[in-house]
Design a protein around this motif. Structure first.
Motif, PDB file in Angstrom:
ATOM      1  N   HIS A   1       0.894  -1.331   0.017  1.00  0.00           N
ATOM      2  CA  HIS A   1      -0.123   0.019   0.059  1.00  0.00           C
ATOM      3  C   HIS A   1       0.792   1.151   0.006  1.00  0.00           C
ATOM      4  O   HIS A   1       0.385   2.342  -0.609  1.00  0.00           O
ATOM      5  N   LYS A   2       2.004   1.068   0.665  1.00  0.00           N
ATOM      6  CA  LYS A   2       2.918   2.408   0.684  1.00  0.00           C
ATOM      7  C   LYS A   2       3.337   2.627  -0.588  1.00  0.00           C
ATOM      8  O   LYS A   2       3.639   3.825  -1.109  1.00  0.00           O
ATOM      9  N   LEU A   3       3.779   1.561  -1.482  1.00  0.00           N
ATOM     10  CA  LEU A   3       4.168   1.815  -2.688  1.00  0.00           C
ATOM     11  C   LEU A   3       3.090   2.444  -3.791  1.00  0.00           C
ATOM     12  O   LEU A   3       3.436   3.209  -4.427  1.00  0.00           O
ATOM     13  N   LEU A   4       2.137   1.799  -3.527  1.00  0.00           N
ATOM     14  CA  LEU A   4       0.946   2.209  -4.356  1.00  0.00           C
ATOM     15  C   LEU A   4       0.471   3.601  -4.304  1.00  0.00           C
ATOM     16  O   LEU A   4       0.279   4.317  -5.242  1.00  0.00           O
ATOM     17  N   GLU A   5       0.665   4.110  -2.855  1.00  0.00           N
ATOM     18  CA  GLU A   5       0.093   5.594  -2.556  1.00  0.00           C
ATOM     19  C   GLU A   5       1.360   6.532  -3.201  1.00  0.00           C
ATOM     20  O   GLU A   5       0.852   7.541  -3.608  1.00  0.00           O
ATOM     21  N   ALA A   6       2.456   5.982  -3.088  1.00  0.00           N
ATOM     22  CA  ALA A   6       3.817   6.835  -3.594  1.00  0.00           C
ATOM     23  C   ALA A   6       3.581   6.829  -4.998  1.00  0.00           C
ATOM     24  O   ALA A   6       3.887   8.021  -5.550  1.00  0.00           O
ATOM     25  N   LEU A   7       3.586   5.728  -5.704  1.00  0.00           N
ATOM     26  CA  LEU A   7       3.303   5.765  -7.209  1.00  0.00           C
ATOM     27  C   LEU A   7       2.116   6.321  -7.842  1.00  0.00           C
ATOM     28  O   LEU A   7       2.327   6.920  -8.911  1.00  0.00           O
ATOM     29  N   ASN A   8       0.879   6.391  -7.304  1.00  0.00           N
ATOM     30  CA  ASN A   8      -0.087   6.690  -7.596  1.00  0.00           C
ATOM     31  C   ASN A   8      -0.934   7.458  -6.384  1.00  0.00           C
ATOM     32  O   ASN A   8      -2.004   7.532  -6.071  1.00  0.00           O
ATOM     33  N   PRO A   9      -0.516   8.745  -6.292  1.00  0.00           N
ATOM     34  CA  PRO A   9      -1.090   9.530  -5.148  1.00  0.00           C
ATOM     35  C   PRO A   9      -2.418  10.268  -5.430  1.00  0.00           C
ATOM     36  O   PRO A   9      -3.188  10.265  -4.326  1.00  0.00           O
TER      37      PRO A   9
ATOM     38  N   THR B   1      -7.298   5.660 -11.591  1.00  0.00           N
ATOM     39  CA  THR B   1      -7.689   4.158 -11.836  1.00  0.00           C
ATOM     40  C   THR B   1      -7.616   3.739 -13.297  1.00  0.00           C
ATOM     41  O   THR B   1      -7.555   2.750 -13.684  1.00  0.00           O
ATOM     42  N   MET B   2      -7.440   4.747 -14.358  1.00  0.00           N
ATOM     43  CA  MET B   2      -7.325   4.483 -15.764  1.00  0.00           C
ATOM     44  C   MET B   2      -5.986   3.804 -15.982  1.00  0.00           C
ATOM     45  O   MET B   2      -5.802   2.907 -16.779  1.00  0.00           O
ATOM     46  N   ASN B   3      -4.893   4.318 -15.224  1.00  0.00           N
ATOM     47  CA  ASN B   3      -3.679   3.694 -15.556  1.00  0.00           C
ATOM     48  C   ASN B   3      -3.053   2.844 -14.548  1.00  0.00           C
ATOM     49  O   ASN B   3      -1.997   2.582 -14.262  1.00  0.00           O
ATOM     50  N   MET B   4      -4.062   2.009 -13.795  1.00  0.00           N
ATOM     51  CA  MET B   4      -3.694   1.115 -12.487  1.00  0.00           C
ATOM     52  C   MET B   4      -4.690  -0.070 -12.927  1.00  0.00           C
ATOM     53  O   MET B   4      -5.581  -0.094 -13.051  1.00  0.00           O
TER      54      MET B   4
ATOM     55  N   GLU C   1       1.954   9.934 -16.104  1.00  0.00           N
ATOM     56  CA  GLU C   1       3.549   9.655 -16.327  1.00  0.00           C
ATOM     57  C   GLU C   1       3.705   8.188 -16.078  1.00  0.00           C
ATOM     58  O   GLU C   1       4.678   7.560 -16.672  1.00  0.00           O
ATOM     59  N   ARG C   2       2.734   7.430 -15.530  1.00  0.00           N
ATOM     60  CA  ARG C   2       2.994   6.057 -14.969  1.00  0.00           C
ATOM     61  C   ARG C   2       1.793   5.008 -15.560  1.00  0.00           C
ATOM     62  O   ARG C   2       0.675   5.574 -15.218  1.00  0.00           O
ATOM     63  N   ARG C   3       2.191   3.959 -15.626  1.00  0.00           N
ATOM     64  CA  ARG C   3       1.084   2.902 -15.661  1.00  0.00           C
ATOM     65  C   ARG C   3       1.724   1.724 -14.711  1.00  0.00           C
ATOM     66  O   ARG C   3       2.997   1.575 -14.533  1.00  0.00           O
ATOM     67  N   ILE C   4       0.707   1.538 -13.841  1.00  0.00           N
ATOM     68  CA  ILE C   4       1.082   0.615 -12.697  1.00  0.00           C
ATOM     69  C   ILE C   4       0.302  -0.659 -12.748  1.00  0.00           C
ATOM     70  O   ILE C   4      -0.803  -0.626 -12.904  1.00  0.00           O
ATOM     71  N   LEU C   5       1.210  -2.173 -12.663  1.00  0.00           N
ATOM     72  CA  LEU C   5       0.446  -3.169 -12.761  1.00  0.00           C
ATOM     73  C   LEU C   5       0.685  -3.767 -11.335  1.00  0.00           C
ATOM     74  O   LEU C   5       1.867  -3.849 -10.837  1.00  0.00           O
TER      75      LEU C   5
ATOM     76  N   GLN D   1      13.160  -5.715 -21.124  1.00  0.00           N
ATOM     77  CA  GLN D   1      12.859  -4.456 -21.817  1.00  0.00           C
ATOM     78  C   GLN D   1      11.786  -3.460 -21.296  1.00  0.00           C
ATOM     79  O   GLN D   1      11.040  -3.137 -22.272  1.00  0.00           O
ATOM     80  N   VAL D   2      11.626  -3.472 -20.293  1.00  0.00           N
ATOM     81  CA  VAL D   2      10.261  -2.946 -19.767  1.00  0.00           C
ATOM     82  C   VAL D   2      10.325  -1.318 -20.173  1.00  0.00           C
ATOM     83  O   VAL D   2      11.529  -0.796 -20.082  1.00  0.00           O
ATOM     84  N   PRO D   3       9.440  -0.529 -20.631  1.00  0.00           N
ATOM     85  CA  PRO D   3       9.350   0.803 -21.065  1.00  0.00           C
ATOM     86  C   PRO D   3       9.460   1.686 -19.454  1.00  0.00           C
ATOM     87  O   PRO D   3       8.970   1.215 -18.380  1.00  0.00           O
ATOM     88  N   ASP D   4       9.853   2.984 -19.677  1.00  0.00           N
ATOM     89  CA  ASP D   4      10.364   3.600 -18.518  1.00  0.00           C
ATOM     90  C   ASP D   4       9.140   4.051 -17.754  1.00  0.00           C
ATOM     91  O   ASP D   4       8.942   4.026 -16.527  1.00  0.00           O
ATOM     92  N   TYR D   5       7.834   4.088 -18.408  1.00  0.00           N
ATOM     93  CA  TYR D   5       6.737   4.651 -17.694  1.00  0.00           C
ATOM     94  C   TYR D   5       6.031   3.244 -16.946  1.00  0.00           C
ATOM     95  O   TYR D   5       4.976   3.464 -16.027  1.00  0.00           O
ATOM     96  N   LEU D   6       6.491   2.078 -16.981  1.00  0.00           N
ATOM     97  CA  LEU D   6       5.788   0.943 -16.443  1.00  0.00           C
ATOM     98  C   LEU D   6       6.362   0.625 -15.002  1.00  0.00           C
ATOM     99  O   LEU D   6       7.766   0.514 -14.658  1.00  0.00           O
ATOM    100  N   TYR D   7       5.649   0.333 -14.246  1.00  0.00           N
ATOM    101  CA  TYR D   7       5.924   0.104 -12.706  1.00  0.00           C
ATOM    102  C   TYR D   7       5.219  -0.995 -12.171  1.00  0.00           C
ATOM    103  O   TYR D   7       4.062  -1.009 -12.323  1.00  0.00           O
ATOM    104  N   MET D   8       5.813  -2.156 -11.993  1.00  0.00           N
ATOM    105  CA  MET D   8       5.112  -3.389 -11.455  1.00  0.00           C
ATOM    106  C   MET D   8       5.524  -3.715 -10.216  1.00  0.00           C
ATOM    107  O   MET D   8       6.518  -3.695  -9.887  1.00  0.00           O
TER     108      MET D   8
END
Length: 329
Positions: free
Chosen positions: A32-40, A44-47, A72-76, A97-104
């Motif tokens: 949850h800490k990571l999700l809140e920081a990455l997606n403050p 929901t569209m990019n998560m 800026e980010r897409r989060i999976l 080769q993950v793109p820069d915008y992607l955070y998993m």
């Protein structure tokens, strides 16, 4: 964990995180800490969230390749996928080769550190193991919560609390909250408060039953057995836990005779110090020979149940009666 905290503090995030291990409470907290920081903003569209062993890797990668919309980010977030236990070569290859915008963020109970996925995440991100916390760590954590709430508790009562609630941080936190509510308006937390509101874990009820047996308190031992049955605890599990407990008592007795102390006994048995202290108290009423006989009896009882010679409920009851009778010790 410190690495994740540093990433959150600096805002320099890795493209992949693997959170794994037995300590689910901490694992979920850091997720949850990571999700809140990455997606403050709670976008929901990019998560996207994936869960379970039947995740289709192809569509997941297709979404990963889709540029985020007005962000800026897409989060999976991927939980309990089994990707790190079973082969998942397609995703492991993609991780190169993950793109820069992607955070998993991957959240798993078990992983194989030899797997391609584990190594792939390790190369581009962080792999963080969340293990069951030590007795002292848990105590410091709970005492910190009590201190912030202006509560005081003695060492003896703190050990009673820990012996009641076990080592699962989620359960410990739940019981802490109950205690705080129950003692609202009072500074000191007492043994009576703990006994009034904290629900003993099944293994602790088993130990209480064993203690009643060693004290030759047959009524209490049988009452505790009835309580366990009422909680729908299978008799064979009770038998297994009883047998394990008596094996620990035998080991404790043998180590005491070798001159070993509480700390060493606890470390050898893999149990907290306060649990080792309880074992030491319990074995005072037994000789090593009697404990060996008890272990053999529990093994025989398990065989009798499996072969149909005795019913499971009756077999455990007979053992309790035998080892809590005044004349057995």
């Amino acid at each position: 964990m410190k690495d994740i905290q540093q990433d959150i503090k600096t805002g320099n995030f890795k493209n992949a995180y693997l959170l794994y291990g037995e300590e689910n409470y901490l694992k979920q907290q850091y997720k949850h800490k990571l999700l809140e920081a990455l997606n403050p903003d709670g976008d929901t569209m990019n998560m996207a969230f994936y869960e379970g062993k039947k995740i289709e890797v192809g569509p997941l990668i297709e979404l990963a390749e889709t540029m985020p919309f007005l962000a800026e980010r897409r989060i999976l977030l991927v939980e309990d996928s089994g990707f790190f236990k079973n082969k998942c070569d397609q995703l492991a290859e993609y991780m190169k080769q993950v793109p820069d915008y992607l955070y998993m963020i991957f959240v798993e109970d078990q992983v194989d550190k030899r797997s391609r996925m584990y190594k792939a995440v390790g190369k581009i991100g962080r792999t963080v193991q969340f293990s069951v916390q030590s007795e002292e760590t848990l105590m410091r954590w709970v005492l910190g919560i009590f201190a912030r709430e202006g509560k005081k508790i003695t060492r003896k009562d703190m050990e009673l609390f820990m012996s009641q609630v076990g080592s699962d941080m989620g359960n410990v936190y739940q019981e802490v909250e109950k205690l705080l509510c129950y003692t609202m308006g009072r500074e000191r937390i007492t043994a009576q408060d703990i006994q009034a509101v904290c629900v003993p874990q099944i293994t602790n009820k088993i130990f209480e039953m064993v203690r009643a047996v060693t004290e030759r308190n047959q009524k209490k031992a049988l009452d505790l057995y009835e309580d366990l049955l009422a909680l729908r605890e299978p008799p064979m599990r009770i038998l297994y836990l009883l047998a394990r407990q008596f094996r620990q008592l035998l080991q404790t007795k043998e180590m005491l005779e070798e001159g070993k102390g509480q700390q060493e006994i606890g470390k050898t048995l893999g149990i907290p110090g306060f649990a080792a202290k309880n074992c030491i108290k319990c074995v005072k009423g037994y000789k090593a020979m009697e404990l060996r006989e008890a272990v053999e009896d529990f093994t025989s009882a398990e065989e009798d149940v499996k072969t149909g010679k005795l019913g499971d409920v009756l077999s455990v009851e007979l053992l309790i009666v035998k080892y809590s009778s005044a004349g057995i010790l």
